[in-house]
Design a protein around this motif. Structure first.
Motif, PDB file in Angstrom:
ATOM      1  N   VAL A   9       0.858  -1.183   0.000  1.00 27.04           N
ATOM      2  CA  VAL A   9       0.000   0.000   0.000  1.00 27.04           C
ATOM      3  C   VAL A   9       0.894   1.233   0.000  1.00 27.04           C
ATOM      4  N   ARG A  10       0.653   2.119  -0.913  1.00 26.03           N
ATOM      5  CA  ARG A  10       1.385   3.387  -0.979  1.00 26.03           C
ATOM      6  C   ARG A  10       0.587   4.426  -0.204  1.00 26.03           C
ATOM      7  N   ILE A  11       1.218   5.052   0.804  1.00 27.17           N
ATOM      8  CA  ILE A  11       0.569   6.087   1.610  1.00 27.17           C
ATOM      9  C   ILE A  11       1.204   7.433   1.248  1.00 27.17           C
ATOM     10  N   ASP A  12       0.366   8.388   0.857  1.00 27.25           N
ATOM     11  CA  ASP A  12       0.811   9.730   0.502  1.00 27.25           C
ATOM     12  C   ASP A  12       0.116  10.763   1.371  1.00 27.25           C
ATOM     13  N   LYS A  23      -2.299  -1.752  -5.563  1.00 27.77           N
ATOM     14  CA  LYS A  23      -2.422  -2.371  -6.885  1.00 27.77           C
ATOM     15  C   LYS A  23      -2.205  -3.863  -6.706  1.00 27.77           C
ATOM     16  N   ALA A  24      -3.039  -4.628  -7.354  1.00 25.53           N
ATOM     17  CA  ALA A  24      -2.901  -6.084  -7.328  1.00 25.53           C
ATOM     18  C   ALA A  24      -3.513  -6.627  -8.609  1.00 25.53           C
ATOM     19  N   PRO A  25      -3.242  -7.879  -8.925  1.00 21.28           N
ATOM     20  CA  PRO A  25      -3.828  -8.448 -10.145  1.00 21.28           C
ATOM     21  C   PRO A  25      -5.348  -8.293 -10.155  1.00 21.28           C
ATOM     22  N   THR A  31      -8.021   5.536  -2.025  1.00 24.27           N
ATOM     23  CA  THR A  31      -8.907   6.187  -1.071  1.00 24.27           C
ATOM     24  C   THR A  31      -8.165   7.315  -0.390  1.00 24.27           C
ATOM     25  N   GLN A  32      -8.900   8.159   0.330  1.00 18.47           N
ATOM     26  CA  GLN A  32      -8.333   9.244   1.120  1.00 18.47           C
ATOM     27  C   GLN A  32      -8.986   9.246   2.482  1.00 18.47           C
ATOM     28  N   GLY A  33      -8.295   9.865   3.445  1.00 18.46           N
ATOM     29  CA  GLY A  33      -8.870   9.981   4.767  1.00 18.46           C
ATOM     30  C   GLY A  33      -8.018  10.856   5.664  1.00 18.46           C
ATOM     31  N   CYS A  73       2.719  -1.160   4.285  1.00 19.61           N
ATOM     32  CA  CYS A  73       2.670   0.256   3.916  1.00 19.61           C
ATOM     33  C   CYS A  73       4.035   0.802   3.521  1.00 19.61           C
ATOM     34  N   GLU A  74       4.027   1.568   2.440  1.00 20.90           N
ATOM     35  CA  GLU A  74       5.191   2.334   2.008  1.00 20.90           C
ATOM     36  C   GLU A  74       4.748   3.791   2.000  1.00 20.90           C
TER      37      GLU A  74
END
Length: 138
Positions: A9-12, A23-25, A31-33, A73-74
């Motif tokens: 999971v990419r966290i920005d 992203k997965a097959p 989403t945002q929060g 998480c990244e």
């Protein structure tokens, strides 16, 4: 897929909100929060919806339950320091051997950290975490 599936999971951090992307097959979920736990809960709900509907026809996702999936998480630097507010940018910069003003520019998005700079910062954070795990308080 096996029951021990791990999804990256990419966290920005943008516009005073956390954003998350996985992203997965077969799918891309975003989403945002207001909080990292909040966006991870949103992702888990989106994933559960996918598995209950579209995922049923995808052989890779059949018989997988959302609660069996772990998120790894990244964080981008801004999201990391926003989520872990207990950490001071200047202290992490000193541990990483990076100028604190430069790290602040990375965090604010004015400059982009190279892969080697990001690895230095990550190593400094991991070293701190390992040191903290060794502490006993009385």
């Amino acid at each position: 897929m096996q029951a021990s599936t791990i999804l990256p999971v990419r966290i920005d951090w943008e516009e005073h909100k956390f954003g998350a992307q996985v992203k997965a097959p077969g799918f891309l979920l975003t989403t945002q929060g207001e909080t990292v736990p909040g966006v991870l809960e949103n992702l888990r709900n989106l994933l559960a919806d996918y598995l209950a509907h579209e995922g049923k026809s995808n052989p890779e996702w059949q018989n997988i339950k959302a609660e069996e999936i772990r998120f790894e998480c990244e964080y981008d630097l801004a999201a990391f320091f926003e989520h872990f507010k207990e950490l001071k940018i200047s202290a992490i910069a000193a541990r990483a051997g990076i100028n604190p003003n430069l790290l602040q520019q990375y965090v604010s998005g004015n400059k982009r950290a190279s892969e080697s700079q990001a690895k230095k910062i990550q190593a400094a954070v991991h070293l701190l975490a390992n040191e903290l795990k060794q502490i006993a308080l009385s």
